[in-house]
Design a protein around this motif. Sequence first.
Motif, PDB file in Angstrom:
ATOM      1  N   THR A   6      -5.325   5.742   3.306  1.00 47.59           N
ATOM      2  CA  THR A   6      -4.436   6.796   3.827  1.00 47.59           C
ATOM      3  C   THR A   6      -3.862   6.881   5.119  1.00 47.59           C
ATOM      4  O   THR A   6      -3.015   7.616   5.649  1.00 47.59           O
ATOM      5  N   GLU A   8      -1.604   5.717   8.348  1.00 51.84           N
ATOM      6  CA  GLU A   8      -0.160   5.098   8.280  1.00 51.84           C
ATOM      7  C   GLU A   8      -0.360   3.667   9.057  1.00 51.84           C
ATOM      8  O   GLU A   8      -1.157   3.518  10.090  1.00 51.84           O
ATOM      9  N   ASN A  86       9.657  11.168   1.025  1.00 49.73           N
ATOM     10  CA  ASN A  86       9.058  11.637   2.370  1.00 49.73           C
ATOM     11  C   ASN A  86       7.787  10.861   2.561  1.00 49.73           C
ATOM     12  O   ASN A  86       6.684  11.842   2.717  1.00 49.73           O
ATOM     13  N   ASN A  87       7.851   9.689   3.151  1.00 46.09           N
ATOM     14  CA  ASN A  87       6.593   9.025   3.488  1.00 46.09           C
ATOM     15  C   ASN A  87       7.103   7.778   4.355  1.00 46.09           C
ATOM     16  O   ASN A  87       8.298   7.673   4.232  1.00 46.09           O
ATOM     17  N   TRP A  88       6.073   7.110   4.898  1.00 44.58           N
ATOM     18  CA  TRP A  88       6.562   6.033   5.885  1.00 44.58           C
ATOM     19  C   TRP A  88       7.200   5.098   5.356  1.00 44.58           C
ATOM     20  O   TRP A  88       8.215   4.197   5.846  1.00 44.58           O
ATOM     21  N   SER A  90       9.338   4.873   2.724  1.00 43.87           N
ATOM     22  CA  SER A  90      10.812   5.199   2.523  1.00 43.87           C
ATOM     23  C   SER A  90      11.630   5.440   3.735  1.00 43.87           C
ATOM     24  O   SER A  90      12.879   4.986   3.907  1.00 43.87           O
ATOM     25  N   ASP A  91      11.025   6.061   4.777  1.00 44.12           N
ATOM     26  CA  ASP A  91      11.646   5.905   6.172  1.00 44.12           C
ATOM     27  C   ASP A  91      12.004   4.508   6.414  1.00 44.12           C
ATOM     28  O   ASP A  91      12.604   4.443   7.319  1.00 44.12           O
TER      29      ASP A  91
END
Length: 152
Positions: A6, A8, A86-88, A90-91
């Motif tokens: 969970t 990052e 909308n997550n690290w 994809s960013d």
Amino acid sequence: MPAAATAEPAAATPSPVPDGFAKAAQTDLDKATTALGAVDKGSVQLDLDKQAVDDLLKLVSKARDVVDNVHSRAVNNLDVELKFGNNWVSDAISRRLREVAVGNEESAVNVIGDFMQVLFEVEETIREAARNLARADDDAADAFGSAGEAKG
């Protein structure tokens, strides 16, 4: 659920991906720049007639138009933020793709811009060669005319 699943990661930056396009394009640009330098220094002689110069200028002009069009479209269409979710992850992917497209001197847009500059320099070199050719022809014609007048 384990804490690692969970949390990052500390560094969300993706690992470097080899930029084959940028490296290949840079190699070609380096070769073209070296060739232009050799012509500018006079260490290479070009033997072109007026028609060959005109044909070469037309070819370079067409290439510049194509590259200018590609560059304009790239600037307008590649400098966008991509959304893959909308997550690290994809960013991180979005940041990396944007960097490859427009981010630094090795980006696609900058490499295309460099190629435009090389084509501009090629065109200027050809135009200067054409001017030198015209001056040499005029000088030869004047010398030939003067030699004929001296004998006559």
